[in-house]
Design a protein around this motif. Sequence first.
Motif, PDB file in Angstrom:
ATOM      1  N   SER A 155      42.023 -21.476  -4.974  1.00  0.00           N
ATOM      2  CA  SER A 155      41.671 -20.982  -3.647  1.00  0.00           C
ATOM      3  C   SER A 155      41.027 -19.602  -3.730  1.00  0.00           C
ATOM      4  O   SER A 155      39.989 -19.346  -3.107  1.00  0.00           O
ATOM      5  N   ARG A 156      41.631 -18.721  -4.509  1.00  0.00           N
ATOM      6  CA  ARG A 156      41.079 -17.362  -4.631  1.00  0.00           C
ATOM      7  C   ARG A 156      39.710 -17.379  -5.300  1.00  0.00           C
ATOM      8  O   ARG A 156      38.833 -16.597  -4.940  1.00  0.00           O
ATOM      9  N   SER A 157      39.513 -18.258  -6.281  1.00  0.00           N
ATOM     10  CA  SER A 157      38.210 -18.308  -6.938  1.00  0.00           C
ATOM     11  C   SER A 157      37.139 -18.787  -5.963  1.00  0.00           C
ATOM     12  O   SER A 157      36.024 -18.275  -5.967  1.00  0.00           O
ATOM     13  N   ARG A 162      32.575 -16.780  -2.872  1.00  0.00           N
ATOM     14  CA  ARG A 162      31.938 -16.661  -1.560  1.00  0.00           C
ATOM     15  C   ARG A 162      31.752 -15.181  -1.196  1.00  0.00           C
ATOM     16  O   ARG A 162      30.692 -14.778  -0.720  1.00  0.00           O
ATOM     17  N   ALA A 163      32.788 -14.379  -1.430  1.00  0.00           N
ATOM     18  CA  ALA A 163      32.699 -12.945  -1.139  1.00  0.00           C
ATOM     19  C   ALA A 163      31.668 -12.269  -2.034  1.00  0.00           C
ATOM     20  O   ALA A 163      30.906 -11.409  -1.582  1.00  0.00           O
ATOM     21  N   ASN A 173      25.353 -16.969   3.140  1.00  0.00           N
ATOM     22  CA  ASN A 173      26.673 -16.450   2.827  1.00  0.00           C
ATOM     23  C   ASN A 173      26.994 -15.171   3.581  1.00  0.00           C
ATOM     24  O   ASN A 173      27.937 -14.483   3.255  1.00  0.00           O
ATOM     25  N   ASN A 174      26.186 -14.838   4.544  1.00  0.00           N
ATOM     26  CA  ASN A 174      26.438 -13.623   5.293  1.00  0.00           C
ATOM     27  C   ASN A 174      27.364 -13.910   6.459  1.00  0.00           C
ATOM     28  O   ASN A 174      27.205 -14.909   7.158  1.00  0.00           O
ATOM     29  N   PRO A 175      28.325 -13.041   6.700  1.00  0.00           N
ATOM     30  CA  PRO A 175      29.231 -13.258   7.817  1.00  0.00           C
ATOM     31  C   PRO A 175      28.466 -13.321   9.127  1.00  0.00           C
ATOM     32  O   PRO A 175      27.543 -12.570   9.367  1.00  0.00           O
ATOM     33  N   GLY A 176      28.874 -14.249   9.967  1.00  0.00           N
ATOM     34  CA  GLY A 176      28.291 -14.368  11.296  1.00  0.00           C
ATOM     35  C   GLY A 176      26.905 -14.981  11.315  1.00  0.00           C
ATOM     36  O   GLY A 176      26.173 -14.816  12.277  1.00  0.00           O
ATOM     37  N   ASP A 177      26.497 -15.712  10.265  1.00  0.00           N
ATOM     38  CA  ASP A 177      25.161 -16.302  10.278  1.00  0.00           C
ATOM     39  C   ASP A 177      25.159 -17.717  10.844  1.00  0.00           C
ATOM     40  O   ASP A 177      24.171 -18.422  10.780  1.00  0.00           O
ATOM     41  N   GLY A 178      26.303 -18.133  11.364  1.00  0.00           N
ATOM     42  CA  GLY A 178      26.375 -19.439  12.001  1.00  0.00           C
ATOM     43  C   GLY A 178      26.689 -20.578  11.050  1.00  0.00           C
ATOM     44  O   GLY A 178      26.757 -21.720  11.453  1.00  0.00           O
ATOM     45  N   THR A 179      26.898 -20.298   9.775  1.00  0.00           N
ATOM     46  CA  THR A 179      27.171 -21.358   8.820  1.00  0.00           C
ATOM     47  C   THR A 179      28.652 -21.541   8.600  1.00  0.00           C
ATOM     48  O   THR A 179      29.066 -22.427   7.862  1.00  0.00           O
ATOM     49  N   ALA A 181      30.484 -19.425   7.077  1.00  0.00           N
ATOM     50  CA  ALA A 181      30.787 -18.914   5.753  1.00  0.00           C
ATOM     51  C   ALA A 181      31.282 -17.469   5.819  1.00  0.00           C
ATOM     52  O   ALA A 181      30.942 -16.673   4.986  1.00  0.00           O
ATOM     53  N   GLU A 182      32.077 -17.173   6.811  1.00  0.00           N
ATOM     54  CA  GLU A 182      32.623 -15.821   6.911  1.00  0.00           C
ATOM     55  C   GLU A 182      33.514 -15.567   5.715  1.00  0.00           C
ATOM     56  O   GLU A 182      34.206 -16.460   5.229  1.00  0.00           O
TER      57      GLU A 182
END
Length: 185
Positions: A155-157, A162-163, A173-179, A181-182
Amino acid sequence: MAGIDRRPDSAEALVRALYAEHGRSLLAYATRLTGDRAAAEDVVQETLVRAWKHADDLSTGRGSVRGWLLTVARNLATDRARARAVRPAEVAEVEDFPPVEGDHAETVVNSMVVLSALDQVSAEHRDVLVELYYRGRSVTEAAKELGIPPGTVKSRSFYALRALRAVLGGPGNNPGDGTGAEVTG
């Protein structure tokens, strides 16, 4: 060339006169001796400097000026060949030197970027990534090393990668881009 004058104002005139009269044949001769046009030009230049320094010998009328110049050129070319034979071979002269595969500058830059990005993720995520990708451990080995369950390592990996992508600015992969992927931990 009888009566060659070595006064400073006539030095340039002497070299010009010698070069005008003997330069072409001297350069052709030196090129044959050295096998290299640039080296031959150096030999001709040094020959003319020596002619200027020995203007008195040339002005006595004994022997031909061209013969003297060609002898000096031959001696200079011989000295250069002997000096090159004594020196260790230069890199460009080594035949069996393996070719360079490529420039590693991009790899170095990429490593620096990734190390900088690792500093920007949480310590838990960084630890998991270091164990899995830097040290090459399996999930089970990383879990044992970190003292956490294998499921937590997985899970952490997932979230750590992602981070890391978000820090590096990867697409989607940008927060808030609607995908969806926060970055969360």
